[in-house]
Design a protein around this motif. Structure first.
Motif, PDB file in Angstrom:
ATOM      1  N   PHE A 328       0.825  -1.209   0.000  1.00 43.32           N
ATOM      2  CA  PHE A 328       0.000   0.000   0.000  1.00 43.32           C
ATOM      3  C   PHE A 328       0.860   1.261   0.000  1.00 43.32           C
ATOM      4  N   GLY A 329       2.183   1.091   0.027  1.00 46.60           N
ATOM      5  CA  GLY A 329       3.088   2.237   0.028  1.00 46.60           C
ATOM      6  C   GLY A 329       3.850   2.402   1.319  1.00 46.60           C
ATOM      7  N   ILE A 330       3.785   1.418   2.221  1.00 45.75           N
ATOM      8  CA  ILE A 330       4.518   1.496   3.479  1.00 45.75           C
ATOM      9  C   ILE A 330       5.009   0.094   3.833  1.00 45.75           C
ATOM     10  N   SER A 331       6.185   0.007   4.432  1.00 46.16           N
ATOM     11  CA  SER A 331       6.776  -1.287   4.761  1.00 46.16           C
ATOM     12  C   SER A 331       7.373  -1.244   6.158  1.00 46.16           C
ATOM     13  N   ALA A 332       7.396  -2.416   6.792  1.00 47.93           N
ATOM     14  CA  ALA A 332       7.941  -2.547   8.144  1.00 47.93           C
ATOM     15  C   ALA A 332       9.407  -2.915   8.051  1.00 47.93           C
ATOM     16  N   ALA A 333      10.272  -1.917   8.171  1.00 45.56           N
ATOM     17  CA  ALA A 333      11.705  -2.161   8.015  1.00 45.56           C
ATOM     18  C   ALA A 333      12.227  -3.133   9.064  1.00 45.56           C
ATOM     19  N   GLY A 334      11.677  -3.070  10.266  1.00 44.25           N
ATOM     20  CA  GLY A 334      12.154  -3.943  11.346  1.00 44.25           C
ATOM     21  C   GLY A 334      11.180  -5.036  11.719  1.00 44.25           C
ATOM     22  N   GLY A 335      10.182  -5.313  10.889  1.00 46.46           N
ATOM     23  CA  GLY A 335       9.196  -6.342  11.186  1.00 46.46           C
ATOM     24  C   GLY A 335       8.071  -5.810  12.065  1.00 46.46           C
ATOM     25  N   TRP A 336       7.121  -6.700  12.362  1.00 48.59           N
ATOM     26  CA  TRP A 336       5.989  -6.301  13.196  1.00 48.59           C
ATOM     27  C   TRP A 336       6.437  -5.987  14.619  1.00 48.59           C
ATOM     28  N   ARG A 337       5.772  -5.007  15.222  1.00 44.90           N
ATOM     29  CA  ARG A 337       5.974  -4.693  16.635  1.00 44.90           C
ATOM     30  C   ARG A 337       4.727  -5.109  17.415  1.00 44.90           C
ATOM     31  N   ASN A 338       4.930  -5.745  18.563  1.00 50.47           N
ATOM     32  CA  ASN A 338       3.841  -6.116  19.469  1.00 50.47           C
ATOM     33  C   ASN A 338       2.752  -6.915  18.748  1.00 50.47           C
ATOM     34  N   ALA A 339       3.163  -7.852  17.925  1.00 47.30           N
ATOM     35  CA  ALA A 339       2.187  -8.641  17.177  1.00 47.30           C
ATOM     36  C   ALA A 339       1.494  -9.640  18.094  1.00 47.30           C
ATOM     37  N   PRO A 340       0.149  -9.719  18.050  1.00 52.33           N
ATOM     38  CA  PRO A 340      -0.566 -10.700  18.860  1.00 52.33           C
ATOM     39  C   PRO A 340      -0.455 -12.089  18.248  1.00 52.33           C
ATOM     40  N   ALA A 341      -0.870 -13.090  18.982  1.00 50.63           N
ATOM     41  CA  ALA A 341      -0.832 -14.464  18.476  1.00 50.63           C
ATOM     42  C   ALA A 341      -1.824 -14.653  17.343  1.00 50.63           C
ATOM     43  N   SER A 342      -2.976 -13.994  17.432  1.00 47.92           N
ATOM     44  CA  SER A 342      -3.985 -14.111  16.394  1.00 47.92           C
ATOM     45  C   SER A 342      -4.863 -12.872  16.411  1.00 47.92           C
ATOM     46  N   ALA A 343      -5.729 -12.754  15.398  1.00 47.80           N
ATOM     47  CA  ALA A 343      -6.638 -11.608  15.325  1.00 47.80           C
ATOM     48  C   ALA A 343      -7.653 -11.636  16.455  1.00 47.80           C
ATOM     49  N   ALA A 344      -7.890 -12.823  17.018  1.00 52.28           N
ATOM     50  CA  ALA A 344      -8.856 -12.913  18.110  1.00 52.28           C
ATOM     51  C   ALA A 344      -8.384 -12.160  19.354  1.00 52.28           C
ATOM     52  N   ASP A 345      -7.093 -11.918  19.473  1.00 57.19           N
ATOM     53  CA  ASP A 345      -6.547 -11.223  20.641  1.00 57.19           C
ATOM     54  C   ASP A 345      -6.690  -9.713  20.544  1.00 57.19           C
ATOM     55  N   VAL A 346      -7.100  -9.189  19.413  1.00 59.60           N
ATOM     56  CA  VAL A 346      -7.160  -7.733  19.236  1.00 59.60           C
ATOM     57  C   VAL A 346      -8.399  -7.154  19.906  1.00 59.60           C
ATOM     58  N   GLY A 347      -9.536  -7.746  19.603  1.00 56.59           N
ATOM     59  CA  GLY A 347     -10.773  -7.239  20.184  1.00 56.59           C
ATOM     60  C   GLY A 347     -11.033  -5.799  19.783  1.00 56.59           C
ATOM     61  N   THR A 348     -11.355  -4.953  20.789  1.00 56.26           N
ATOM     62  CA  THR A 348     -11.649  -3.539  20.533  1.00 56.26           C
ATOM     63  C   THR A 348     -10.464  -2.633  20.810  1.00 56.26           C
TER      64      THR A 348
END
Length: 505
Positions: A328-348
């Motif tokens: 989309f025009g942006i990239s994570a130079a150092g990888g994901w930060r604070n990535a959860p185990a799954s989308a179910a952990d995000v909630g609200t």
């Protein structure tokens, strides 16, 4: 008087050879690739003549005015004039002319020859040949783009280019509005995923999202699939705006069969590829994103959706065996930060979305959220389907390019240009051919248009470099010279006859 007879005879012999060269040039005035010849003469040995002058001893060891008489003329050499011939256009791509120095290399399968006449035609096996059947030599491009060994140029008229799976898709968007149409109290950042239903006539109703971008992407076998990216607003912070996106394939990718090939009933999650959130600052610039992909195909269970793998800082999805990066025009130079185990952990909680961090790299032309501009979208991808050879083009550097029905170009051959230390040392073989000799010196083979190699012009042939006006003048001069020498012979004969008559008298 006897010498005069022989001298006249040498003149007649030499000039007759000169006429042969001139007439050969005129005969080949329309021969393509023909190079004009010129003949040069030299005088024969000389003999000293007593009584022709006196010995002058005005200075010690200085003697001058010794008389000499010549013995006639001989042919010194017949040279080839390798000046450039004019270009004559044609309607055939395999008609090629060299503009500058060099020759094409052709072969009869045993010996190598060199020619300036580039009137090649493919035979029934696709080999490019001269009118006399000699094959043009070139270097074939391998699948990895490297050049193979020297061989006969052969192009299959019905050649097939295999399809290539999409490796990267670039989306340039201006999403215009952050209005949230798809609402989920428990998972507001995956509202579109929750609403998606592949079993319905439309997986998402038009009122459930703000904007959609259709795309054609290619799987690992080069098969085309219709893929749609959906965009809708999502809860944001005080100083930023969030846009939820969902990427899903259409029915062509969602269809499934059992082991016997029977169609299976679709499930609601068929075709789901990626879900995530784009983050924009107050000015509408893209500052970050998150992305999830399903670990189990067709699953809508958020526990099965994990942070997407990154390639070069870009999230990846998989479409029927083809893994492709989404940009989309942006990239994570150092990888994901604070990535959860799954989308179910995000909630609200927005903070539980994976972040690209402060070192995220924003490219020029990245997606935006400008309300002052109408919503728009564009995409580019690098995959393609299978293609059949449509046309062939030849570049000035001798590269033969195949153009296929899938819109792709592919380098097929590299036609080299050959040059010699001494072109004058080449031996003419007839049939517009030259053969290498020891006198021609080393042969170098290189890329057309580089260093001192001529360029290759397709849809052209090089015509003869014979100047007809010059040859006509040479013919007149040669004829007059021959006539004069024949007169010498007849005059010397009359003088001898007169001398013999004196003796009889």
């Amino acid at each position: 008087m006897n010498s005069a007879l022989y001298i006249g005879a040498t003149g007649m012999k030499g000039l007759s050879q000169g006429m042969q060269v001139t007439t050969n040039n005129l005969a080949n005035v329309s021969t393509i690739g023909y190079k004009q010849q010129s003949i040069l003469f030299s005088d024969l040995i000389y003999t000293g003549q007593a009584g022709m002058g006196e010995w002058w001893n005005n200075q010690e060891d200085s003697r001058v005015a010794l008389g000499q008489t010549g013995k006639g003329v001989q042919v010194d050499t017949v040279r080839t004039i390798f000046t450039q011939g004019a270009m004559e256009s044609s309607n055939t791509v395999t008609d090629m002319a060299i503009n500058g120095k060099g020759f094409f290399q052709v072969t009869d399968g045993v010996s190598l020859y060199y020619t300036r006449a580039g009137d090649f035609r493919p035979d029934n096996e696709g080999v490019w040949r001269t009118p006399t059947g000699l094959a043009l030599n070139g270097y074939k491009y391998n699948e990895d783009g490297s050049l193979g060994g020297l061989q006969e140029v052969r192009i299959d008229k019905f050649g097939v280019m295999p399809g290539k799976g999409t490796a990267r898709v670039d989306l340039t968007m201006n999403l215009n509005s952050g209005q949230d149409n798809a609402v989920s109290e428990d998972n507001p950042y995956f509202s579109l995923l929750n609403l998606y239903d592949a079993t319905a006539s439309r997986p998402l109703s038009s009122g459930s999202y703000n904007y959609s971008q259709g795309m054609t992407l290619y799987d690992a076998d080069g098969n085309a699939h219709t893929v749609t990216a959906y965009f809708d607003g999502a809860p944001g912070g005080a100083s930023d705006s969030m846009i939820e996106f969902l990427i899903a394939a259409g029915a062509s990718a969602a269809g499934k069969t059992d082991a016997d090939g029977n169609a299976l009933e679709p499930s609601p999650g068929d075709g789901l590829l990626m879900s995530g959130v784009l983050q924009f600052d107050a000015s509408g610039r893209l500052t970050g994103m998150s992305a999830f992909t399903p670990a189990a195909a067709g699953s809508k269970d958020l526990a099965d959706w994990q942070p997407a793998e990154l390639n070069g800082g870009l999230p990846q999805l998989t479409l029927d065996g083809a893994t492709m990066a989404v940009n989309f025009g942006i990239s994570a130079a150092g990888g994901w930060r604070n990535a959860p185990a799954s989308a179910a952990d995000v909630g609200t909680d927005q903070a539980r979305l994976p972040s690209m961090g402060t070192d995220a790299v924003r490219a020029e032309g990245a997606s935006t959220l400008y309300n002052s501009s109408a919503p728009r979208g564009a995409y580019a991808q690098d995959g393609y389907g299978e293609g059949i050879l449509s046309t062939v083009a030849v570049k000035t550097d001798g590269t033969v390019v195949g153009r296929y029905s899938n819109g792709q170009d592919q380098n097929l051959w590299q036609i080299p240009v050959c040059r010699f230390v001494s072109e004058d040392g080449l031996r003419r073989e007839g049939g517009n051919l030259f053969a290498a000799t020891a006198e021609a010196g080393q042969m170098d083979m290189g890329v057309a248009g580089t260093e001192n190699y001529g360029s290759v012009n397709a849809y052209n042939i090089e015509v003869s470099n014979v100047d007809m006006a010059t040859e006509m003048v040479n013919m007149i001069i040669t004829q007059r010279g021959f006539q004069s020498n024949s007169k010498v012979v007849t005059t010397a004969d009359q003088m001898l006859q007169k001398a013999m008559e004196l003796k009889r008298g």
